[in-house]
Enzyme design. Structure first.
Site, short mmCIF file in Angstrom:
data_model
loop_
_atom_site.label_atom_id
_atom_site.label_comp_id
_atom_site.label_asym_id
_atom_site.label_seq_id
_atom_site.Cartn_x
_atom_site.Cartn_y
_atom_site.Cartn_z
N LYS A 201 -30.25 6.33 16.12
CA LYS A 201 -30.31 6.13 17.58
C LYS A 201 -29.46 4.92 17.94
O LYS A 201 -29.83 3.78 17.71
CB LYS A 201 -31.75 5.90 18.07
N GLU A 276 -33.51 -6.42 10.68
CA GLU A 276 -32.51 -7.49 10.79
C GLU A 276 -32.59 -7.96 12.24
O GLU A 276 -32.18 -7.24 13.15
CB GLU A 276 -31.14 -6.93 10.42
N CYS A 310 -25.97 -11.75 15.95
CA CYS A 310 -27.26 -12.30 15.53
C CYS A 310 -27.02 -13.58 14.74
O CYS A 310 -27.88 -14.44 14.66
CB CYS A 310 -28.04 -11.27 14.73
N GLU A 410 -33.15 -17.29 21.08
CA GLU A 410 -31.87 -16.60 20.92
C GLU A 410 -31.35 -16.18 22.29
O GLU A 410 -32.03 -15.47 23.03
CB GLU A 410 -32.05 -15.37 20.04
#
Ligand code: ADP
Length: 507
Positions: A201, A276, A310, A410
């Site tokens: 997906k 992750e 990331c 983040e």
């Protein structure tokens, strides 16, 4: 359906052809089909906010169908009969096709994600091809062991004991929008090398290159159902895949928040999960470092891919005696960066991926100001010729305290917090002072200190005097809330196989 802009005729003919027609279908059991609901969603070019295509909007019913196709392909048909060498050849063939379509795929990626064409062409595409070849090599090297067993409670007995490594089964791969094709391939290559089948997906913002990859998989001769690609949204298609009782494993890259949802959803059938997730990575410059190299490294560490990595080095720490010098160099560079559409070869920095992401980044910039940090540049949406796109100027903050939101959370955008430090001991503790632990950068000419920092920092990857280097052979994953499991390298083989012990009585 929102009107689709006509494709720019200067694009690669393959891109023009791919974008022509009303809406992209998704791939289930080797066939292109519309969503059972008939719904489709618009796909944007973030440089102009124009709708460039529509993609079928999968939900639970389509995921059910895709998982059933993956299960059938795993258990009967040509896939389980293929030898490892045949799987290897197939992966090589896919690699060749991706490589020969690299210009087209790079353009499509840039058009949909916004990243510069240079990054797509020189970074994402070669890495994707390399991953396919690296794991093509692994397909024939996955094996168990023979183990000498002693059985202390049955003296004198003899057994032949061996292990095999078998596929995990049907794998659901849910991937983000920052490296759309690369992430798809990073999952697909080891998943297929190990003999699994999958449902992919892609992120709703960037489904196009994954769907084009699907066409290349068919061209390569991949049997139907081995890879199914369902475009759709996270809370519907993504949630259905992660909760599906017939999916054996989910591999996910994305935000830590959604990572937690995935873990909860996996509980129903205790499916395997690897994650992750996010990062808030420190990039640490000691006064004895090569400052020119460090200045480049911290710039690229945060602003590569508009900071949408990331592994972005979003907390920069500079030893106090060099703090002003490096801060000035970083700010100057940020102020002169050429922003524009990623397809323009002169562009050094493109737009962020979506309006939602742009607003999120700007909210963080506002929170930095509210909490008392000093905004040196950026922090605003660009106007003028770029006013329609989702452009945010590279944003540098000083006077940041470790506890501020912009130093803890983040942001996933071009925003960096620059802070001074005074000693290595203090620095190791501060480096570890967030809930994340994905990567860290250390710049120093003192070898002993470099190793000591590498030992003390709790992160899955440490870069010494370099930043943002990745390789198919190097394991990738996080400590703490940056996730668990490792992608790439031999560790990926462990992620996508399971071990069986076999005892043969020789008594
Ligand atoms: P971002 O916030 O940067 O968009 P996300 O973690 O939300 O990143 O998205 C990464 C991927 O996870 C996308 O493919 C998205 O559709 C999917 N996703 C989002 N929410 C869920 C969910 N609740 N369950 C499963 N997948 C999800």
């Amino acid at each position: 359906m929102t009107a689709t802009a006509a494709p720019d005729q200067s694009l690669h003919p393959g891109v023009i052809e791919f974008l022509s027609g009303k809406s992209k279908k998704f791939l289930i059991n080797g066939r292109w089909q519309e969503a059972q609901s008939g719904k489709a969603f618009p796909v944007h070019n973030p440089a102009t906010a124009e709708v460039i295509s529509h993609a079928a909007e999968g939900d639970r019913a389509d995921i059910d169908q895709a998982v059933a196709a993956a299960r059938r392909a795993l258990e009967d048909g040509s896939w389980p009969k293929m030898t490892p060498a045949d799987r290897s050849k197939l992966l090589h063939k896919i690699a060749d096709l991706v490589e020969s379509h690299a210009d087209e795929l790079a353009q499509l990626e840039t058009l949909n994600n916004g990243k510069t064409i240079r990054e797509s062409r020189k970074g994402d595409l070669p890495l994707a091809v390399d991953l396919l070849r690296y794991f093509a090599g692994w397909a024939t090297k996955i094996h168990g062991e023979t183990i000498p067993v002693s059985v202390p409670y049955a003296p004198g007995t003899k057994f032949f004991h061996y292990t095999t490594r078998e596929p995990i089964g049907v794998v659901g791969a849910i991937i983000p929008w920052n490296f759309p094709l690369l992430m798809a391939v990073e999952r697909l290559a080891p998943i297929l090398a190990c003999g699994n089948t999958m449902v992919l997906k892609p992120a709703e913002q960037t489904p196009l290159t994954a769907l084009r990859l699907g066409e290349l998989l068919i061209e390569a001769g991949l049997p139907p159902g081995v890879v199914n690609i369902v475009s759709g949204f996270g809370p519907t298609a993504g949630a259905a895949l992660s909760a599906h009782p017939d999916v054996d494993k989910v591999t996910f890259t994305g935000s830590t928040e959604v990572g937690r949802d995935i873990v909860r959803a996996s509980a129903g059938n205790l499916k395997r999960v690897s994650l992750e997730l996010g990062g808030k990575s420190p990039n640490i410059v000691f006064a004895d470092a090569d400052l020119e190299a460090a200045a480049k490294g911290i710039f690229m560490g945060i602003f590569y891919n508009q900071g949408q990595c990331c592994s972005a080095g979003s907390r920069v720490y500079v030893e106090r005696s060099k703090f002003d010098e490096l801060l000035t160099a970083l700010t100057k560079r940020a102020q002169t960066v050429r922003q524009g559409p990623g397809l323009d070869p002169n562009t050094q920095m493109g737009p962020v991926v979506s309006q939602e992401q742009m607003e999120r980044v700007l909210d963080y910039a506002a929170s930095g100001k509210r909490e008392g940090a000093k905004l040196l540049c950026g922090g605003q949406r660009l106007g003028g010729a770029l006013a329609k796109g989702y452009f945010v100027g590279p944003t540098v903050f000083s006077d940041v305290r470790d506890q501020m939101k912009i130093a803890q959370e983040e942001i996933f955008g071009p925003v960096v917090a620059v802070m001074p430090f005074d000693s290595a001991d203090e620095m190791a503790a501060r480096a570890n002072g967030t809930s994340y632990g994905l990567v860290a950068g250390v710049w120093t000419s003192n070898v002993k200190r470099a190793f000591q920092m590498a030992q003390k920092i709790k992160a899955g990857t440490i870069w010494i005097n370099c930043y943002h280097f990745v390789d198919s052979a190097s394991p990738w994953g996080g400590y703490k809330q940056s996730g668990y499991g490792r992608e790439k390298g031999p560790y990926a083989i462990e992620q996508y196989t399971q071990v069986k012990s076999v005892w043969v009585d020789l008594n």
